[in-house]
Design an enzyme around this catalytic site. Structure first.
Site, PDB file in Angstrom:
ATOM      1  N   LYS A   1       0.756  -1.309  -0.106  1.00  0.00           N
ATOM      2  CA  LYS A   1      -0.054   0.115  -0.036  1.00  0.00           C
ATOM      3  C   LYS A   1       0.916   1.335  -0.147  1.00  0.00           C
ATOM      4  CE  LYS A   1      -4.225  -2.015   1.384  1.00  0.00           C
ATOM      5  NZ  LYS A   1      -5.420  -2.407   2.102  1.00  0.00           N
TER       6      LYS A   1
ATOM      7  N   ARG B   1      -3.461 -10.309   4.735  1.00  0.00           N
ATOM      8  CA  ARG B   1      -3.996 -10.352   3.136  1.00  0.00           C
ATOM      9  C   ARG B   1      -2.880  -9.795   2.611  1.00  0.00           C
ATOM     10  NH1 ARG B   1      -6.322  -6.931  -0.385  1.00  0.00           N
ATOM     11  NH2 ARG B   1      -7.724  -8.017  -2.040  1.00  0.00           N
TER      12      ARG B   1
HETATM   13  N1  HH2 Z   1      -7.530  -4.242   0.702  1.00  0.00           N
HETATM   14  C1  HH2 Z   1      -7.702  -4.029  -0.775  1.00  0.00           C
HETATM   15  C2  HH2 Z   1      -8.862  -4.894  -1.364  1.00  0.00           C
HETATM   16  N2  HH2 Z   1      -9.449  -5.767  -0.154  1.00  0.00           N
HETATM   17  N3  HH2 Z   1     -10.025  -6.539   1.930  1.00  0.00           N
HETATM   18  C3  HH2 Z   1      -9.484  -6.410   3.440  1.00  0.00           C
HETATM   19  N4  HH2 Z   1     -10.245  -7.173   4.316  1.00  0.00           N
HETATM   20  N5  HH2 Z   1      -8.328  -5.614   3.663  1.00  0.00           N
HETATM   21  C4  HH2 Z   1      -8.048  -4.893   3.043  1.00  0.00           C
HETATM   22  O1  HH2 Z   1      -7.038  -4.018   3.413  1.00  0.00           O
HETATM   23  C5  HH2 Z   1      -8.235  -4.994   1.698  1.00  0.00           C
HETATM   24  C6  HH2 Z   1      -9.260  -5.591   0.974  1.00  0.00           C
HETATM   25  C7  HH2 Z   1      -6.924  -3.434  -1.615  1.00  0.00           C
HETATM   26  O2  HH2 Z   1      -6.043  -3.930  -2.117  1.00  0.00           O
HETATM   27  P1  HH2 Z   1      -5.792  -4.921  -3.442  1.00  0.00           P
HETATM   28  O3  HH2 Z   1      -6.857  -5.951  -3.471  1.00  0.00           O
HETATM   29  O4  HH2 Z   1      -4.489  -5.309  -3.723  1.00  0.00           O
HETATM   30  O5  HH2 Z   1      -6.128  -3.868  -4.513  1.00  0.00           O
HETATM   31  P2  HH2 Z   1      -7.622  -3.312  -5.470  1.00  0.00           P
HETATM   32  O6  HH2 Z   1      -8.349  -2.901  -4.486  1.00  0.00           O
HETATM   33  O7  HH2 Z   1      -7.168  -2.196  -6.267  1.00  0.00           O
HETATM   34  O8  HH2 Z   1      -8.079  -4.637  -6.277  1.00  0.00           O
END
Ligand code: HH2
Length: 281
Positions: free
Chosen positions: A219, A254
């Site tokens: 992040k 995660r």
């Molecule tokens: N962060 C993201 C998405 N889902 N779920 C939980 N429970 N906690 C988190 O911190 C979280 C999440 C964002 O990360 P990422 O999936 O890599 O990116 P994007 O939302 O752009 O797909």
């Protein structure tokens, strides 16, 4: 479930984004065979959970319609379950109960709702009816605008109060206590200083009771600290957050990079074990 057993090392949730636009891996795992290949590598690296999402929630992202999310997520969930068997927990990362319901029908057995049941009134009842674990996450605002001007008087107090209130709502809807997982929502409507305050105060969230999940992987606030704009460059930084979290008692991580974070979690977790319980030389 492993994360409810204090004698087990933390659980690693591998991120499978079947999106064109996720902030660090958008477009890389969109078809079923790419997603399956990633999932196999994650299982080999020590993942317990695979988190499949069809909607980016990065700052500025717009909502993806239910039909589109279903079309992205359901074939991947079905293939993962068919090819990987009963063992891995398959989580669906969505705020829409219609998408979660279809994913559960295709073999998912966990729900990760970054809106904590606020986007879909039926989400908590769905988790209760299917008796599946449910991640409840804190977010200030909505992805489209959440980073415009986030503000807290006391971020730890506010996140803790929110998680307690949403946990109560989930319990009232019939979700079992042992199925609840809490998440401070790193990067969701938060300044760098807020993310750091939450990392420093994780033990307070752990003290609420249910297992805590940390999602700091790659992040942006860490990029500012480390002088890089490329999220893929943040492996060391992410592993540091995993070690910090495991030391504070966080039970689930995660992450995009499973093997390296598995190692960080195992080493940090070993420090929390009573003397004499270290692995034999
Ligand atoms: N962060 C993201 C998405 N889902 N779920 C939980 N429970 N906690 C988190 O911190 C979280 C999440 C964002 O990360 P990422 O999936 O890599 O990116 P994007 O939302 O752009 O797909």
């Amino acid at each position: 479930m492993r994360w409810n057993r204090p004698d087990a090392a933390p659980s690693i949730m591998g991120i499978i984004n079947v999106t064109p636009d996720s902030f660090s891996d958008g477009g890389r795992y969109r078809d079923v065979s790419q997603a399956l290949g990633l999932a196999r590598r994650m299982i080999d690296g020590g993942a317990d959970i695979l988190d499949v999402g069809g909607e980016s929630t990065r700052p500025g992202a717009r909502p993806v319609p239910v039909d589109e999310q279903v079309a992205r997520v359901v074939p991947v969930v079905r293939a993962l379950r068919r090819h990987l068997g009963d063992n891995p927990v398959i989580s669906v990362d969505t705020t829409r109960s219609e998408v979660a319901e279809r994913a559960l029908g295709a073999g998912a057995n966990m729900i990760n709702d970054v809106s904590a049941g606020r986007d879909s009134p039926g989400m908590f009842r769905l988790a209760a009816a299917h008796a599946v674990p449910l991640v409840i996450m804190h977010m200030q605002g909505r992805p489209e605008t959440m980073q415009t001007a986030p503000h807290y008087d006391d971020v730890l107090d506010e996140v803790e109060g929110f998680l307690r209130e949403r946990m109560r709502a989930a319990l009232d809807a019939g979700v079992a206590t042992h199925h609840i997982i809490l998440d401070p929502g790193i990067g969701f409507g938060k300044r760098s200083s807020d993310n750091l305050a939450l990392l420093a105060g994780l033990h307070r969230l752990v003290a609420i009771g249910p297992p805590v999940l940390l999602g700091a992987s790659r992040k942006r606030f860490m990029g500012r600290l480390c002088g890089t704009v490329d999220p893929v460059d943040l492996l060391g930084a992410t592993c540091a957050t995993t070690a910090i979290g495991a030391t504070a008692g966080v039970r689930l991580f995660r992450v995009h990079d499973v093997k390296e974070n598995r190692q960080a979690a195992n080493v940090a977790w070993a420090l929390r074990q009573p003397p004499g319980q270290a692995p034999a030389d």
